[in-house]
Design a protein around this motif. Structure first.
Motif, mmCIF file in Angstrom:
data_model
loop_
_atom_site.group_PDB
_atom_site.id
_atom_site.type_symbol
_atom_site.label_atom_id
_atom_site.label_comp_id
_atom_site.label_asym_id
_atom_site.label_seq_id
_atom_site.Cartn_x
_atom_site.Cartn_y
_atom_site.Cartn_z
ATOM 1 N N UNK B 24 0.830 -1.198 0.000
ATOM 2 C CA UNK B 24 0.000 0.000 0.000
ATOM 3 C C UNK B 24 0.860 1.242 0.000
ATOM 4 N N UNK B 25 0.434 2.220 0.777
ATOM 5 C CA UNK B 25 1.153 3.497 0.850
ATOM 6 C C UNK B 25 1.285 3.929 2.306
ATOM 7 N N UNK B 26 1.888 5.075 2.498
ATOM 8 C CA UNK B 26 2.033 5.613 3.845
ATOM 9 C C UNK B 26 0.699 6.111 4.392
ATOM 10 N N UNK B 27 -0.311 6.186 3.522
ATOM 11 C CA UNK B 27 -1.640 6.633 3.949
ATOM 12 C C UNK B 27 -2.512 5.479 4.440
ATOM 13 N N UNK B 28 -2.064 4.270 4.212
ATOM 14 C CA UNK B 28 -2.835 3.124 4.704
ATOM 15 C C UNK B 28 -1.906 2.180 5.479
ATOM 16 N N UNK B 29 -1.353 1.189 4.831
ATOM 17 C CA UNK B 29 -0.537 0.202 5.551
ATOM 18 C C UNK B 29 0.598 0.857 6.335
ATOM 19 N N UNK B 30 1.318 1.750 5.694
ATOM 20 C CA UNK B 30 2.470 2.362 6.338
ATOM 21 C C UNK B 30 2.129 3.299 7.479
ATOM 22 N N UNK B 31 0.884 3.765 7.524
ATOM 23 C CA UNK B 31 0.507 4.750 8.510
ATOM 24 C C UNK B 31 -0.165 4.192 9.755
ATOM 25 N N UNK B 32 -0.568 2.938 9.696
ATOM 26 C CA UNK B 32 -1.320 2.353 10.807
ATOM 27 C C UNK B 32 -0.986 0.875 10.965
ATOM 28 N N UNK B 33 -1.098 0.393 12.192
ATOM 29 C CA UNK B 33 -0.926 -1.046 12.441
ATOM 30 C C UNK B 33 -2.284 -1.723 12.494
ATOM 31 N N UNK B 34 -3.071 -1.479 11.460
ATOM 32 C CA UNK B 34 -4.416 -2.043 11.379
ATOM 33 C C UNK B 34 -4.592 -2.781 10.059
ATOM 34 N N UNK B 35 -3.770 -3.789 9.854
ATOM 35 C CA UNK B 35 -3.877 -4.625 8.669
ATOM 36 C C UNK B 35 -4.569 -5.923 9.061
#
Lengths: 118, 110
Positions: B24-35
């Motif tokens: 993903x990007x820093x706006x989704x996967x990279x930005x949160x530990x909610x995968x």
């Protein structure tokens, strides 16, 4: 055991409105969590559509926001989806699901196929 | 938001391991530990397998494990079994109470 069941027409004409309802059993919507809709076009991946809290607070996928409305009826323990001005691209299996606070969907309905065709 | 990118397919023999990536990007996967990760058998509803990157719901075998590095998350299935053959989808929180899903990976047990 939490159970969700989608219901609604399986065939919708182009330019008309798709309406679906998700009945929840085994858990009161008013207790907690968000409740949402996710769709899966035939042979493709999932697309998150919208979620709603029992208070009515809702959030939408920005790509669909102009055509979507989600609502909740706590007295019937159910929530609903309306998708306006549908086209063939909206043909998909529509799932309702419960989303926990950590943003995962833990309980899903079986899904209902909605075909957009004249 | 754009769909997260997964390889279309992955395979392994029984007993082996297979790892599926989800970029993903820093706006989704990279930005949160909610995968989170979902398993879907043909014609069935998805089943939650992993959440918050590494956690497993009750009842999910410990053969399923998740990880994340930067903008890429991964799901590893160890000790492959015939019943693991399915489609797997990742999902991430993407801010403003939005979720985004991956493109899906078909896992084949050879």
């Amino acid at each position: 055991q939490v159970q969700l069941q989608e219901s609604g027409p399986g065939l919708v004409k182009p330019s008309e409105t798709l309406s679906l309802t998700c009945a929840v059993s085994g858990y009161s919507i008013s207790t907690a969590y968000y409740w949402g809709w996710i769709r899966q076009p035939p042979g493709k991946g999932f697309e998150w559509i919208a979620i709603i809290y029992h208070s009515g607070t809702s959030f939408y996928n920005s790509s669909l926001k102009s055509r979507v409305s989600i609502s909740v009826d706590t007295s019937k323990n159910q929530f609903s989806l309306k998708l306006y001005s549908v086209t063939a691209a909206d043909t998909a299996v529509y799932y309702c699901a419960r989303r926990l606070w950590e943003y995962q969907f833990d309980y899903w309905g079986h899904g209902t196929l909605v075909t957009v065709s004249s | 938001q754009s769909a997260l990118t997964q390889p279309p397919s992955a395979s392994g023999s029984p007993g082996q391991s297979v790892t599926i990536s989800c970029t993903g990007t820093s706006s989704d996967i990279g930005g949160y530990n909610y995968v989170s990760w979902y398993q879907q058998h043909p014609g069935k509803a998805p089943k939650l397998m992993v959440y918050e990157v590494i956690k497993r719901p009750s009842g999910v075998p410990d053969r399923f494990s998740g990880s994340k590095s930067g903008n890429t998350a991964s799901l590893t299935v160890s000790g492959l079994q015939a019943e693991d053959e399915a489609d797997y989808y990742c999902s991430s929180y993407a801010g403003n109470n939005n979720n985004v899903f991956g493109t899906g990976t078909k896992v084949t047990v050879l």
